[in-house]
Design a protein around this motif. Structure first.
Motif, PDB file in Angstrom:
ATOM      1  N   PRO A   1       0.724  -1.153   0.068  1.00 46.95           N
ATOM      2  CA  PRO A   1      -0.149  -0.205  -0.032  1.00 46.95           C
ATOM      3  C   PRO A   1       0.853   1.364  -0.148  1.00 46.95           C
ATOM      4  O   PRO A   1       0.275   2.354  -0.092  1.00 46.95           O
ATOM      5  CB  PRO A   1      -1.026  -0.030   1.220  1.00 46.95           C
ATOM      6  CG  PRO A   1      -0.072  -1.137   2.136  1.00 46.95           C
ATOM      7  CD  PRO A   1       0.796  -2.225   1.283  1.00 46.95           C
ATOM      8  N   LYS A   2       2.217   1.205   0.253  1.00 53.25           N
ATOM      9  CA  LYS A   2       2.890   2.307   0.342  1.00 53.25           C
ATOM     10  C   LYS A   2       4.002   2.417  -0.765  1.00 53.25           C
ATOM     11  O   LYS A   2       5.014   3.344  -0.737  1.00 53.25           O
ATOM     12  CB  LYS A   2       3.565   2.573   1.756  1.00 53.25           C
ATOM     13  CG  LYS A   2       2.587   2.576   2.837  1.00 53.25           C
ATOM     14  CD  LYS A   2       1.829   4.128   2.984  1.00 53.25           C
ATOM     15  CE  LYS A   2       0.926   4.277   3.946  1.00 53.25           C
ATOM     16  NZ  LYS A   2       0.028   5.212   3.937  1.00 53.25           N
ATOM     17  N   ALA A   3       3.903   1.716  -1.780  1.00 51.12           N
ATOM     18  CA  ALA A   3       4.972   1.680  -2.725  1.00 51.12           C
ATOM     19  C   ALA A   3       5.064   2.913  -3.457  1.00 51.12           C
ATOM     20  O   ALA A   3       6.367   3.217  -3.755  1.00 51.12           O
ATOM     21  CB  ALA A   3       4.455   0.665  -3.881  1.00 51.12           C
ATOM     22  N   ASP A   4       4.107   3.528  -3.821  1.00 52.22           N
ATOM     23  CA  ASP A   4       4.258   4.863  -4.591  1.00 52.22           C
ATOM     24  C   ASP A   4       4.706   5.997  -3.814  1.00 52.22           C
ATOM     25  O   ASP A   4       5.689   6.620  -4.138  1.00 52.22           O
ATOM     26  CB  ASP A   4       2.806   5.449  -5.087  1.00 52.22           C
ATOM     27  CG  ASP A   4       2.274   4.338  -6.005  1.00 52.22           C
ATOM     28  OD1 ASP A   4       3.024   3.750  -6.887  1.00 52.22           O
ATOM     29  OD2 ASP A   4       1.072   4.394  -6.278  1.00 52.22           O
ATOM     30  N   GLU A   5       4.646   5.913  -2.529  1.00 54.20           N
ATOM     31  CA  GLU A   5       5.314   6.869  -1.245  1.00 54.20           C
ATOM     32  C   GLU A   5       6.682   6.663  -1.108  1.00 54.20           C
ATOM     33  O   GLU A   5       7.373   7.317  -1.265  1.00 54.20           O
ATOM     34  CB  GLU A   5       4.381   6.800  -0.116  1.00 54.20           C
ATOM     35  CG  GLU A   5       3.019   7.478  -0.031  1.00 54.20           C
ATOM     36  CD  GLU A   5       1.828   6.718  -0.663  1.00 54.20           C
ATOM     37  OE1 GLU A   5       2.056   5.314  -0.917  1.00 54.20           O
ATOM     38  OE2 GLU A   5       0.695   6.912  -0.598  1.00 54.20           O
ATOM     39  N   HIS A   6       6.982   5.471  -1.037  1.00 49.57           N
ATOM     40  CA  HIS A   6       8.201   5.081  -0.958  1.00 49.57           C
ATOM     41  C   HIS A   6       9.228   5.421  -2.133  1.00 49.57           C
ATOM     42  O   HIS A   6      10.363   5.968  -2.012  1.00 49.57           O
ATOM     43  CB  HIS A   6       8.402   3.543  -0.721  1.00 49.57           C
ATOM     44  CG  HIS A   6       8.047   3.184   0.591  1.00 49.57           C
ATOM     45  ND1 HIS A   6       8.693   3.414   1.730  1.00 49.57           N
ATOM     46  CD2 HIS A   6       7.099   2.429   1.141  1.00 49.57           C
ATOM     47  CE1 HIS A   6       8.168   3.218   2.789  1.00 49.57           C
ATOM     48  NE2 HIS A   6       7.002   2.243   2.489  1.00 49.57           N
ATOM     49  N   TRP A   7       8.503   5.020  -3.520  1.00 49.20           N
ATOM     50  CA  TRP A   7       9.179   5.562  -4.758  1.00 49.20           C
ATOM     51  C   TRP A   7       9.307   6.952  -4.694  1.00 49.20           C
ATOM     52  O   TRP A   7      10.674   7.605  -4.789  1.00 49.20           O
ATOM     53  CB  TRP A   7       8.377   5.006  -5.829  1.00 49.20           C
ATOM     54  CG  TRP A   7       8.880   5.493  -7.289  1.00 49.20           C
ATOM     55  CD1 TRP A   7      10.225   5.501  -7.781  1.00 49.20           C
ATOM     56  CD2 TRP A   7       8.215   6.265  -7.993  1.00 49.20           C
ATOM     57  NE1 TRP A   7      10.136   5.988  -9.028  1.00 49.20           N
ATOM     58  CE2 TRP A   7       9.114   6.749  -8.820  1.00 49.20           C
ATOM     59  CE3 TRP A   7       6.839   7.250  -7.859  1.00 49.20           C
ATOM     60  CZ2 TRP A   7       8.503   7.524 -10.222  1.00 49.20           C
ATOM     61  CZ3 TRP A   7       6.341   8.013  -8.942  1.00 49.20           C
ATOM     62  CH2 TRP A   7       7.430   8.095 -10.072  1.00 49.20           C
ATOM     63  N   ARG A   8       8.243   7.779  -4.395  1.00 48.78           N
ATOM     64  CA  ARG A   8       8.399   9.186  -4.471  1.00 48.78           C
ATOM     65  C   ARG A   8       9.483   9.687  -3.460  1.00 48.78           C
ATOM     66  O   ARG A   8      10.401  10.481  -3.821  1.00 48.78           O
ATOM     67  CB  ARG A   8       7.078   9.684  -4.044  1.00 48.78           C
ATOM     68  CG  ARG A   8       7.230  11.194  -4.010  1.00 48.78           C
ATOM     69  CD  ARG A   8       5.948  11.959  -3.428  1.00 48.78           C
ATOM     70  NE  ARG A   8       5.979  11.382  -1.690  1.00 48.78           N
ATOM     71  CZ  ARG A   8       4.993  11.108  -1.182  1.00 48.78           C
ATOM     72  NH1 ARG A   8       3.824  11.197  -1.845  1.00 48.78           N
ATOM     73  NH2 ARG A   8       5.123  10.628   0.144  1.00 48.78           N
ATOM     74  N   ASP A   9       9.577   9.278  -2.160  1.00 48.70           N
ATOM     75  CA  ASP A   9      10.439   9.853  -1.219  1.00 48.70           C
ATOM     76  C   ASP A   9      11.700   9.455  -1.564  1.00 48.70           C
ATOM     77  O   ASP A   9      12.616  10.191  -1.342  1.00 48.70           O
ATOM     78  CB  ASP A   9      10.010   9.173   0.225  1.00 48.70           C
ATOM     79  CG  ASP A   9       8.804   9.658   0.771  1.00 48.70           C
ATOM     80  OD1 ASP A   9       8.034  10.703   0.213  1.00 48.70           O
ATOM     81  OD2 ASP A   9       8.119   8.980   1.598  1.00 48.70           O
ATOM     82  N   THR A  10      12.080   8.083  -2.067  1.00 42.67           N
ATOM     83  CA  THR A  10      13.376   7.898  -2.517  1.00 42.67           C
ATOM     84  C   THR A  10      13.865   8.862  -3.689  1.00 42.67           C
ATOM     85  O   THR A  10      15.210   9.327  -3.620  1.00 42.67           O
ATOM     86  CB  THR A  10      13.644   6.590  -3.129  1.00 42.67           C
ATOM     87  OG1 THR A  10      13.167   5.525  -1.962  1.00 42.67           O
ATOM     88  CG2 THR A  10      14.910   6.093  -3.520  1.00 42.67           C
ATOM     89  N   GLN A  11      13.125   9.152  -4.638  1.00 52.67           N
ATOM     90  CA  GLN A  11      13.351  10.136  -5.766  1.00 52.67           C
ATOM     91  C   GLN A  11      13.667  11.475  -5.403  1.00 52.67           C
ATOM     92  O   GLN A  11      14.378  12.045  -5.851  1.00 52.67           O
ATOM     93  CB  GLN A  11      12.451  10.057  -6.717  1.00 52.67           C
ATOM     94  CG  GLN A  11      12.411   8.598  -7.591  1.00 52.67           C
ATOM     95  CD  GLN A  11      13.646   8.040  -8.248  1.00 52.67           C
ATOM     96  OE1 GLN A  11      14.117   9.002  -8.895  1.00 52.67           O
ATOM     97  NE2 GLN A  11      13.983   7.104  -7.725  1.00 52.67           N
ATOM     98  N   ILE A  12      12.889  11.944  -4.336  1.00 49.39           N
ATOM     99  CA  ILE A  12      13.021  13.253  -3.878  1.00 49.39           C
ATOM    100  C   ILE A  12      14.418  13.334  -3.027  1.00 49.39           C
ATOM    101  O   ILE A  12      15.197  14.307  -3.154  1.00 49.39           O
ATOM    102  CB  ILE A  12      11.857  13.625  -2.951  1.00 49.39           C
ATOM    103  CG1 ILE A  12      10.529  13.832  -3.759  1.00 49.39           C
ATOM    104  CG2 ILE A  12      12.099  14.869  -2.158  1.00 49.39           C
ATOM    105  CD1 ILE A  12       9.272  14.232  -2.841  1.00 49.39           C
ATOM    106  N   ALA A  13      14.634  12.270  -2.253  1.00 49.26           N
ATOM    107  CA  ALA A  13      15.839  12.265  -1.413  1.00 49.26           C
ATOM    108  C   ALA A  13      17.112  12.278  -2.665  1.00 49.26           C
ATOM    109  O   ALA A  13      18.052  12.857  -2.011  1.00 49.26           O
ATOM    110  CB  ALA A  13      15.987  11.069  -0.755  1.00 49.26           C
ATOM    111  N   LEU A  14      17.071  11.611  -3.795  1.00 51.98           N
ATOM    112  CA  LEU A  14      17.822  11.609  -4.487  1.00 51.98           C
ATOM    113  C   LEU A  14      18.044  12.881  -5.584  1.00 51.98           C
ATOM    114  O   LEU A  14      18.847  13.396  -6.526  1.00 51.98           O
ATOM    115  CB  LEU A  14      17.761  10.485  -5.639  1.00 51.98           C
ATOM    116  CG  LEU A  14      17.936   9.373  -5.128  1.00 51.98           C
ATOM    117  CD1 LEU A  14      17.661   8.048  -5.955  1.00 51.98           C
ATOM    118  CD2 LEU A  14      19.248   9.027  -4.724  1.00 51.98           C
ATOM    119  N   GLY A  15      17.103  13.872  -5.194  1.00 56.30           N
ATOM    120  CA  GLY A  15      16.938  15.441  -5.618  1.00 56.30           C
ATOM    121  C   GLY A  15      16.316  15.397  -6.844  1.00 56.30           C
ATOM    122  O   GLY A  15      16.424  16.263  -7.918  1.00 56.30           O
TER     123      GLY A  15
END
Length: 173
Positions: A38-52
């Protein structure tokens, strides 16, 4: 029986219930995407934001492109899509993908009418409310090819098989 791509929200447990019911009725079902949780999209988004990365850069990146190619392969395999409501943007984008390819797309509302109606739901091939109605609709509207290339290439994995390719070329000669 039909080859069905089940779409919906990663946060909707009825997606998996629907897939199980369809399989129990003899349909081939693709719903493996649901395993992302249920949180796959949020984890992907947060990872990408952390990578700039912004959203566009993230979608153009290798992870998103792999997911899109994976889903595309299974959408090509499927004869129709069943969107289990309530669904988010992705499920409705998948519905449009099927409809643009001339394949049926069904909206399944197992909880009945939503509080918020949308006239655009009218673009779906059909709106159904019960599993019985869905099964009847699939039975009436999905036809298997009896001959030709489509009858031979029934599974995306077959595309990689030399024997499948030989049968494919024989069928179109």
């Amino acid at each position: 029986m039909a080859k069905v791509y089940v779409a919906g929200s990663l946060q909707n447990p009825m997606v998996l219930d629907t897939a199980i019911d369809l399989r129990a009725s003899g349909h081939e079902v693709f719903v493996d995407w649901f395993g992302g949780g249920p949180k796959a999209d949020e984890h992907w988004r947060d990872t990408q934001i952390a990578l700039g990365h912004n959203m566009r850069e993230a979608i153009e990146g290798s992870y998103a492109q792999n997911i899109l190619a994976y889903d595309e392969r299974w959408m090509e395999w499927a004869e129709c899509v069943v969107v289990v409501e309530p669904a988010g943007k992705s499920g409705h984008m998948e519905l449009v993908h099927f409809l643009k390819d001339g394949k049926p797309g069904y909206l399944y509302f197992p909880l009945g009418d939503p509080d918020r109606w949308d006239v655009m739901f009218g673009w779906a091939t059909k709106i159904v409310y019960t599993m019985e109605e869905l099964l009847d609709t699939l039975q009436r509207n999905i036809r298997k090819p009896e001959s030709g290339p489509d009858a031979i290439m029934q599974n995306p994995a077959d595309f990689l098989s030399r024997a499948s390719l030989e049968r494919f070329w024989e069928a179109i000669d």
